[in-house]
Design a protein around this motif. Structure first.
Motif, PDB file in Angstrom:
ATOM      1  N   MET A 125      28.753  47.607  52.630  1.00 15.47           N
ATOM      2  CA  MET A 125      29.160  46.401  53.969  1.00 15.47           C
ATOM      3  C   MET A 125      28.655  45.150  53.990  1.00 15.47           C
ATOM      4  SD  MET A 125      27.859  49.537  55.914  1.00 15.47           S
ATOM      5  CE  MET A 125      26.578  48.745  57.355  1.00 15.47           C
ATOM      6  N   ILE A 126      28.834  44.467  53.188  1.00 17.35           N
ATOM      7  CA  ILE A 126      29.314  43.140  53.699  1.00 17.35           C
ATOM      8  C   ILE A 126      30.470  43.019  53.949  1.00 17.35           C
ATOM      9  CG2 ILE A 126      29.681  40.207  52.457  1.00 17.35           C
ATOM     10  CD1 ILE A 126      26.751  40.863  50.967  1.00 17.35           C
ATOM     11  N   PRO A 127      32.017  43.631  53.563  1.00 11.54           N
ATOM     12  CA  PRO A 127      33.100  43.077  54.453  1.00 11.54           C
ATOM     13  C   PRO A 127      33.189  43.813  55.752  1.00 11.54           C
ATOM     14  CG  PRO A 127      33.228  44.470  51.970  1.00 11.54           C
ATOM     15  CD  PRO A 127      31.946  44.253  51.667  1.00 11.54           C
ATOM     16  N   LEU A 128      32.345  45.303  55.638  1.00 10.20           N
ATOM     17  CA  LEU A 128      32.688  45.791  57.186  1.00 10.20           C
ATOM     18  C   LEU A 128      31.804  44.905  57.991  1.00 10.20           C
ATOM     19  CD1 LEU A 128      31.720  49.735  56.261  1.00 10.20           C
ATOM     20  CD2 LEU A 128      34.106  48.671  57.184  1.00 10.20           C
ATOM     21  N   TYR A 129      31.048  44.470  57.701  1.00 10.22           N
ATOM     22  CA  TYR A 129      30.149  43.719  58.865  1.00 10.22           C
ATOM     23  C   TYR A 129      31.002  42.167  59.102  1.00 10.22           C
ATOM     24  CZ  TYR A 129      25.643  45.348  58.901  1.00 10.22           C
ATOM     25  OH  TYR A 129      24.727  46.800  59.169  1.00 10.22           O
ATOM     26  N   ASP A 165      20.518  44.633  55.479  1.00 13.96           N
ATOM     27  CA  ASP A 165      20.728  43.922  54.666  1.00 13.96           C
ATOM     28  C   ASP A 165      21.137  42.677  54.945  1.00 13.96           C
ATOM     29  OD1 ASP A 165      17.582  45.022  54.206  1.00 13.96           O
ATOM     30  OD2 ASP A 165      17.672  45.147  52.029  1.00 13.96           O
ATOM     31  N   GLN A 166      22.499  43.259  54.556  1.00 15.09           N
ATOM     32  CA  GLN A 166      23.206  42.929  54.607  1.00 15.09           C
ATOM     33  C   GLN A 166      24.212  42.239  55.445  1.00 15.09           C
ATOM     34  OE1 GLN A 166      24.136  42.218  50.874  1.00 15.09           O
ATOM     35  NE2 GLN A 166      22.565  43.976  50.542  1.00 15.09           N
ATOM     36  N   VAL A 167      23.323  42.699  56.230  1.00 15.16           N
ATOM     37  CA  VAL A 167      24.806  42.002  57.980  1.00 15.16           C
ATOM     38  C   VAL A 167      23.901  40.474  57.700  1.00 15.16           C
ATOM     39  CG1 VAL A 167      22.371  42.059  59.301  1.00 15.16           C
ATOM     40  CG2 VAL A 167      24.959  41.482  60.391  1.00 15.16           C
ATOM     41  N   THR A 168      22.767  39.915  57.060  1.00  9.99           N
ATOM     42  CA  THR A 168      22.169  38.096  56.937  1.00  9.99           C
ATOM     43  C   THR A 168      23.238  37.679  56.818  1.00  9.99           C
ATOM     44  OG1 THR A 168      21.142  38.591  55.823  1.00  9.99           O
ATOM     45  CG2 THR A 168      20.194  38.880  58.506  1.00  9.99           C
ATOM     46  N   LEU A 169      23.938  37.860  55.463  1.00 12.44           N
ATOM     47  CA  LEU A 169      24.311  37.072  54.025  1.00 12.44           C
ATOM     48  C   LEU A 169      25.780  37.611  54.726  1.00 12.44           C
ATOM     49  CD1 LEU A 169      23.625  38.909  50.825  1.00 12.44           C
ATOM     50  CD2 LEU A 169      22.769  36.475  51.482  1.00 12.44           C
ATOM     51  N   ALA A 170      26.447  38.506  55.786  1.00 15.41           N
ATOM     52  CA  ALA A 170      27.798  38.365  56.216  1.00 15.41           C
ATOM     53  C   ALA A 170      28.210  37.414  57.278  1.00 15.41           C
ATOM     54  CB  ALA A 170      28.339  40.078  56.434  1.00 15.41           C
ATOM     55  N   SER A 171      26.582  36.977  58.611  1.00 17.24           N
ATOM     56  CA  SER A 171      26.773  36.313  59.027  1.00 17.24           C
ATOM     57  C   SER A 171      26.761  35.083  58.697  1.00 17.24           C
ATOM     58  CB  SER A 171      26.027  36.887  60.010  1.00 17.24           C
ATOM     59  OG  SER A 171      26.225  38.464  60.353  1.00 17.24           O
ATOM     60  N   GLY A 217      17.556  33.697  56.410  1.00 16.89           N
ATOM     61  CA  GLY A 217      17.472  34.639  57.375  1.00 16.89           C
ATOM     62  C   GLY A 217      17.257  35.845  55.651  1.00 16.89           C
ATOM     63  N   PHE A 218      18.265  36.135  55.255  1.00 12.49           N
ATOM     64  CA  PHE A 218      17.857  37.005  54.287  1.00 12.49           C
ATOM     65  C   PHE A 218      17.149  36.278  52.740  1.00 12.49           C
ATOM     66  CE2 PHE A 218      19.850  38.128  49.950  1.00 12.49           C
ATOM     67  CZ  PHE A 218      20.134  40.331  49.987  1.00 12.49           C
ATOM     68  N   PHE A 219      16.943  35.639  52.858  1.00  9.21           N
ATOM     69  CA  PHE A 219      15.534  34.656  52.318  1.00  9.21           C
ATOM     70  C   PHE A 219      14.076  34.732  52.756  1.00  9.21           C
ATOM     71  CE2 PHE A 219      12.466  31.313  51.015  1.00  9.21           C
ATOM     72  CZ  PHE A 219      12.115  31.394  49.954  1.00  9.21           C
ATOM     73  N   ALA A 220      14.382  34.587  53.638  1.00  9.63           N
ATOM     74  CA  ALA A 220      13.035  35.068  54.696  1.00  9.63           C
ATOM     75  C   ALA A 220      12.372  36.102  54.475  1.00  9.63           C
ATOM     76  CB  ALA A 220      12.931  34.662  55.774  1.00  9.63           C
ATOM     77  N   LEU A 221      13.719  37.572  55.199  1.00 10.39           N
ATOM     78  CA  LEU A 221      13.426  38.916  54.348  1.00 10.39           C
ATOM     79  C   LEU A 221      12.950  39.328  53.551  1.00 10.39           C
ATOM     80  CD1 LEU A 221      12.990  41.652  55.868  1.00 10.39           C
ATOM     81  CD2 LEU A 221      15.357  41.932  55.757  1.00 10.39           C
ATOM     82  N   ASN A 222      13.856  38.964  51.913  1.00  4.75           N
ATOM     83  CA  ASN A 222      12.621  39.244  50.525  1.00  4.75           C
ATOM     84  C   ASN A 222      11.701  38.426  50.646  1.00  4.75           C
ATOM     85  OD1 ASN A 222      15.392  41.172  49.884  1.00  4.75           O
ATOM     86  ND2 ASN A 222      16.413  39.333  49.530  1.00  4.75           N
ATOM     87  N   ALA A 223      11.547  37.282  50.287  1.00  4.10           N
ATOM     88  CA  ALA A 223      10.277  37.097  49.978  1.00  4.10           C
ATOM     89  C   ALA A 223       8.949  37.309  51.032  1.00  4.10           C
ATOM     90  CB  ALA A 223      10.419  34.033  50.604  1.00  4.10           C
ATOM     91  N   THR A 224       8.988  37.410  52.064  1.00  6.30           N
ATOM     92  CA  THR A 224       8.714  38.159  52.497  1.00  6.30           C
ATOM     93  C   THR A 224       7.815  39.852  51.972  1.00  6.30           C
ATOM     94  OG1 THR A 224       8.978  37.594  55.372  1.00  6.30           O
ATOM     95  CG2 THR A 224       7.627  39.303  55.425  1.00  6.30           C
ATOM     96  N   ARG A 225       8.940  40.409  51.429  1.00  6.59           N
ATOM     97  CA  ARG A 225       8.626  41.599  51.174  1.00  6.59           C
ATOM     98  C   ARG A 225       7.636  41.886  49.527  1.00  6.59           C
ATOM     99  NH1 ARG A 225      15.055  44.188  51.753  1.00  6.59           N
ATOM    100  NH2 ARG A 225      14.634  45.259  53.571  1.00  6.59           N
TER     101      ARG A 225
END
Length: 227
Positions: free
Chosen positions: A53-57, A130-136, A141-149
């Motif tokens: 997904m990261i290469p695709l995004y 999940d990976q769209v935040t890293l690809a962008s 945002g990726f940290f905020a999502l993982n920390a919230t979980r």
């Protein structure tokens, strides 16, 4: 990224850490056997999503054109369909798999395979966001999502495991995926990746599978609450 990795580790391993405080060694062993079998589709899904997904995004940012969005929709449906196809045999036949591989002492692990398979399904269906935040380039945002979980999961485990015993762990996992979905949705919309059609279709399939599992294995699952 370092703190995101730490939060991701907590999400993946906190159930084993916390269950050891409230369960016997025997019960924890039965849980680990069931979780190992049930967790295979999630591990496969995470590997596929990270590599694909990261290469695709990056190559086809969904917010740039409708064509890019539709291309990603097709791939997202394909990946989600593969994951459901991997979960269904475990959810419907997990008890029989354990009965075949192990003796009667491990009977409980079969019910664990079933309930953990269904508990992990919500997380698997939305993995592709999940990976769209890293690809962008949105590592915050990726940290905020993982920390919230991580925070939600640990809080629910500490609340539900003492109350419900072993079933409290998979219930906490499923609840974490559902409660963190609004933040995941917000990040997906921010980067143009949210696909309501995909989410509605896959959620309906997951609900149907859950209903079938309850009908087929309801009595076996009920035994988990007596441990």
């Amino acid at each position: 990224m370092f703190f995101s990795t730490m939060a991701g580790f907590i999400v993946l391993q906190s159930d084993k850490l916390i269950l050891g405080r409230f369960m016997t060694m025997e019960e924890l062993g039965l849980y680990n056997i069931g979780f190992f079998l049930a967790g295979f589709p999630l591990m496969l899904g995470q590997l596929l999503v990270q590599r694909l997904m990261i290469p695709l995004y990056r190559a086809s940012p969904p917010r740039e054109s409708r064509e890019n969005f539709l291309r990603l929709r097709r791939i997202r449906f394909m990946l989600s369909g593969m994951l459901v196809a991997g979960v269904a045999p475990l959810a419907l036949g997990g008890t029989y798999i354990v009965d075949l591989l192990y003796d009667a002492r491990y009977l409980t692990s079969g019910a664990v395979v079933v309930i953990v398979s269904m508990a992990l399904l919500p997380q698997m269906l939305w993995l592709t966001y999940d990976q769209v935040t890293l690809a962008s380039g949105d590592s915050r945002g990726f940290f905020a999502l993982n920390a919230t979980r991580a925070v939600i999961l640990v809080a629910l485990l500490l609340l539900l495991v003492p109350m419900l015993g072993l079933p409290g762990a998979p219930i906490a996992m499923a609840s974490t995926a559902l409660l963190s979905y609004p933040l995941q949705l917000r990040l997906a919309r921010k980067h143009g990746a949210w696909d309501p059609l995909h989410d509605a279709v896959m959620a309906s399939i997951a609900a149907l599978l859950l209903a079938v599992v309850v009908v087929v294995h309801g009595d076996r699952l009920a035994t988990l609450f007596t441990l």
